[in-house]
Design a protein around this motif. Structure first.
Motif, short mmCIF file in Angstrom:
data_model
loop_
_atom_site.label_atom_id
_atom_site.label_comp_id
_atom_site.label_asym_id
_atom_site.label_seq_id
_atom_site.Cartn_x
_atom_site.Cartn_y
_atom_site.Cartn_z
N ASP A 1 112.93 48.30 31.37
CA ASP A 1 114.30 48.26 31.87
C ASP A 1 114.68 46.79 32.06
O ASP A 1 113.97 46.04 32.74
N PRO A 2 115.79 46.35 31.44
CA PRO A 2 116.13 44.92 31.51
C PRO A 2 116.46 44.43 32.92
O PRO A 2 116.53 43.22 33.14
N THR A 3 116.62 45.36 33.88
CA THR A 3 116.89 44.91 35.25
C THR A 3 115.62 44.76 36.07
O THR A 3 115.68 44.49 37.26
N PHE A 4 114.46 44.96 35.44
CA PHE A 4 113.19 44.74 36.14
C PHE A 4 112.72 43.31 35.86
O PHE A 4 112.75 42.86 34.72
#
Lengths: 212, 468
Positions: B7-10
């Motif tokens: 997930d790119p928000t991790f």
């Protein structure tokens, strides 16, 4: 064992070593927490030992069983087990928590053992191990006495596999720790779990085909 | 719901998280104090290039009434990159939204339409009670192996003990109580952890009967609200140590551990001292093998005319600051402290956590001052900066003005209203400046009060990082 068999075992070892979930990520975390490479290096042998134990159980059992019983039943059983386990991995989203972050070497070994077992790391070697002709094709074939020799071959297989796993894990861990940085995880951490499950299923199919 | 890439928000580390792109949306818990209309998640546009910037652009109502939405959180976050249970291919997409009064937990999916989160599951109070033994769910944190939800009360109307329930990552079913051995812990409120050190910290408020009808003066003066922190073994789920702040320091609420996983300290805000109505910030830190707390900030009460004060405060002739929320920037440099009573948000440089330096302050609302927003000087404001949320890059700070229904009514008896303000960091001086374009308020929130804000993609109080 043929050269191709050893190569397959080593190749699977490399695949396992590449998977962050199998341990190198833990080693990198250790190194970064303590800000020393030695901590990273010290974490890898227990991780490899746990992996070895998990793989060796399967390998020794299979090799020993193969040497005393009819091959086809074991092969078919193993193949079905593999396909089933692979599908379960593929379809199951469950994640287990084995331990905390602060582990002794012994606990780290246990963590690695459980992680490998739960991912079917040993099972993945079944097609390679089962492809081998049963140990001792001579007059003693099928005798119980052949079992230790078979188990020994299995253990050697596990050792080769784990050696490759450790080598790759070490290389990746050092590369991430020294050169790339953990930011690479965001971009390069391909979903190995799905691939892993696929490989398990494929291994099962190969095994079943080999049995017919 | 698994992805091929993380997930790119991790983010593995706080430094990488601080480089995250700016949030485009903010989610705000909005509740109807009268319990006649459903509570809702309001969606705010935080994209300065958008025509609807600073406005409510989405609104998801819940199916029941009387939930009293309070704190909420994400199903998954950066802790999924942690090596003990690594699975970064899950998605940060579900908001776990508890009703503090109803004990229902709602699961909202933000993926199909981020501006209109879709309700996908309701965990009823009965399930929470039967499976975990808790009620009044409060704080939500995404752990790598499950979703952790603190709760203030026991099941079936029991006062307590409060504690933490664990929800399944994927089915959102209640797995059970987290505690294997709670030792002397009884009161609950907030919790967070030093993840890589296997340490969990909890704070104390009060049991349901102590809070639900408002603050109880006799209990406060009798020093009966919580005044201790508890330290736990996160891996073994066992109580390790209770650290008492002293019974004058009532209600240590919000816990903000350092984001840097190699550091072993954190801040806790204390609402009030019964000796002089001051509020305070304490630092927890290691002391040899044990944990200790040290008071690092004292915020005095402000003298006031009794005529200007609500009943509860008239005898004291002063406005207590009432520190009800604090938030630590992801780089661990700035601590933001909400003084809901005096209507002030104070910014401290906590680079040296033992010696905070006050570097900025903004006044909005307040029991006596009613300071208006600088862009709308004719509108006196009720409430004060309460829940405070910082963007991951540390440049934007969002505050909302309601504390808790019954308590709002006591301290702002003429109505607390509803407003959310955004403050920009003054890069040159380090202080905060209210953004004149971002001030949704009043009827925009359709008669609801606004409590906590969560930023799309995560914020300074949503994620835990395993790598320094």
């Amino acid at each position: 064992m043929t050269g191709a068999t050893w190569a397959a075992l080593a190749g699977l070892g490399a695949f396992h070593g590449l998977n962050p979930a199998m341990g190198w990520l833990f080693a990198v975390a250790r190194g970064l927490q303590e800000r020393r490479r030695a901590a990273l290096l010290a974490a890898l042998p227990p991780i490899a030992a746990g992996h070895l134990a998990s793989v060796a159980v399967v390998a020794a059992l299979v090799s020993a069983t193969r040497s005393v019983t009819a091959g086809t039943a074991v092969t078919v059983g193993g193949g079905v087990l593999l396909v089933g386990f692979g599908l379960w991995r593929l379809l199951s989203d469950r994640h287990f928590r084995w331990a905390g972050m602060r582990l002794s070497a012994a606990q780290l070994t246990a963590w690695s053992f459980l992680m490998s077992a739960a991912h079917g790391a040993g099972l993945m070697l079944l097609p390679v191990l089962l492809a081998e002709p049963a140990v001792g094709g001579g007059p003693h074939a099928g005798h119980l006495a052949a079992a230790p020799a078979g188990a020994l071959t299995g253990l050697a297989a596990a050792a080769v596999h784990t050696g490759a796993m450790l080598g790759v894990a070490l290389a990746v861990a050092l590369l991430v720790y020294e050169v790339l940085g953990v930011g690479v995880l965001r971009r390069a951490w391909f979903n190995v779990d799905r691939l892993w499950a696929g490989v398990l299923v494929a291994a099962g199919v190969v095994t079943l085909l080999g049995a017919t | 719901m698994t992805r091929w890439t993380p997930d790119p928000t991790f983010y593995p580390s706080p430094t990488l998280a601080a480089a995250a792109p700016a949030e485009k949306l903010a989610y705000v818990a909005a509740f109807d104090r009268a319990g006649q209309q459903p509570d809702a998640i309001a969606v705010l546009d935080t994209d300065p290039d958008s025509d609807t910037y600073g406005r409510v652009v989405g609104w998801t109502e819940l199916p029941h009434t009387g939930d009293e939405l309070h704190h909420f959180g994400w199903n998954a976050c950066s802790s999924a990159l942690c090596p003990t249970a690594p699975h970064p291919h899950v998605e940060r997409r579900y908001l776990i939204v508890p009703g503090l009064r109803s004990s229902r937990i709602h699961v909202l999916d933000t993926k199909p339409d981020p501006r209109r989160p879709e309700l996908v599951k309701v965990i009823e109070a009965k399930e929470l009670g039967e499976r975990a033994g808790y009620s009044r769910p409060h704080t939500v944190h995404c752990g790598p192996d499950g979703i952790y939800v603190s709760a203030l009360g026991g099941a079936d109307g029991e006062e307590g003990p409060g504690g933490i329930a664990v929800l399944d990552h994927t089915t959102f079913e209640v797995r059970g109580a987290w505690e294997a051995d709670r030792g002397p812990q009884f009161l609950a409120y907030d919790f967070w952890w030093h993840y890589t050190q296997d340490v969990l910290v909890t704070s104390e408020w009060g049991t349901p009967s102590m809070i639900e009808d408002g603050i109880v003066g006799e209990l406060l003066l009798g020093r009966r609200y919580g005044h201790a922190l508890h330290f736990w073994d996160l891996a073994k789920r066992r109580h390790v140590q209770r650290v008492d702040l002293g019974d004058a320091y009532q209600m240590p609420l919000e816990l903000r551990p350092a984001h840097d996983p190699t550091r072993s300290y954190g801040f806790v805000g204390v609402v009030i001292s019964v000796e002089d109505l001051s509020a305070s910030i304490w630092l927890w830190h290691r002391d040899g093998d044990a944990w200790a707390v040290t008071k690092v900030i004292d915020i005095p009460a402000e003298p006031a005319d009794a005529d200007d004060l609500p009943e509860l405060l008239k005898p004291f002739g002063a406005v207590p600051p009432l520190v009800t929320d604090i938030d630590l920037s992801v780089d661990d440099r700035f601590l933001h402290v909400s003084c809901w009573g005096t209507g002030e948000l104070v910014r401290y440089d906590v680079s040296d956590p033992f010696h905070p330096v006050r570097v900025g302050s903004v006044r909005l609302g307040g029991i006596v001052n009613r300071t208006p927003h600088p862009a709308f000087p004719d509108e006196p404001l009720a409430g004060g900066p309460q829940m405070v949320e910082i963007s991951r890059d540390g440049r934007r700070v969002y505050v909302s003005n309601s504390l808790y229904g019954a308590w709002d009514d006591q301290f702002y008896p003429d109505g607390v209203g509803a407003w959310v303000a955004k403050l920009d960091v003054d890069e040159e001086h380090g202080g905060l400046v209210p953004d004149p374009r971002f001030f949704p308020r009043g009827e925009e929130f359709r008669g609801r009060r606004v409590h906590q804000t969560r930023l799309q993609g995560g914020d300074a109080s949503s994620d835990s990082y395993c790598f320094p």
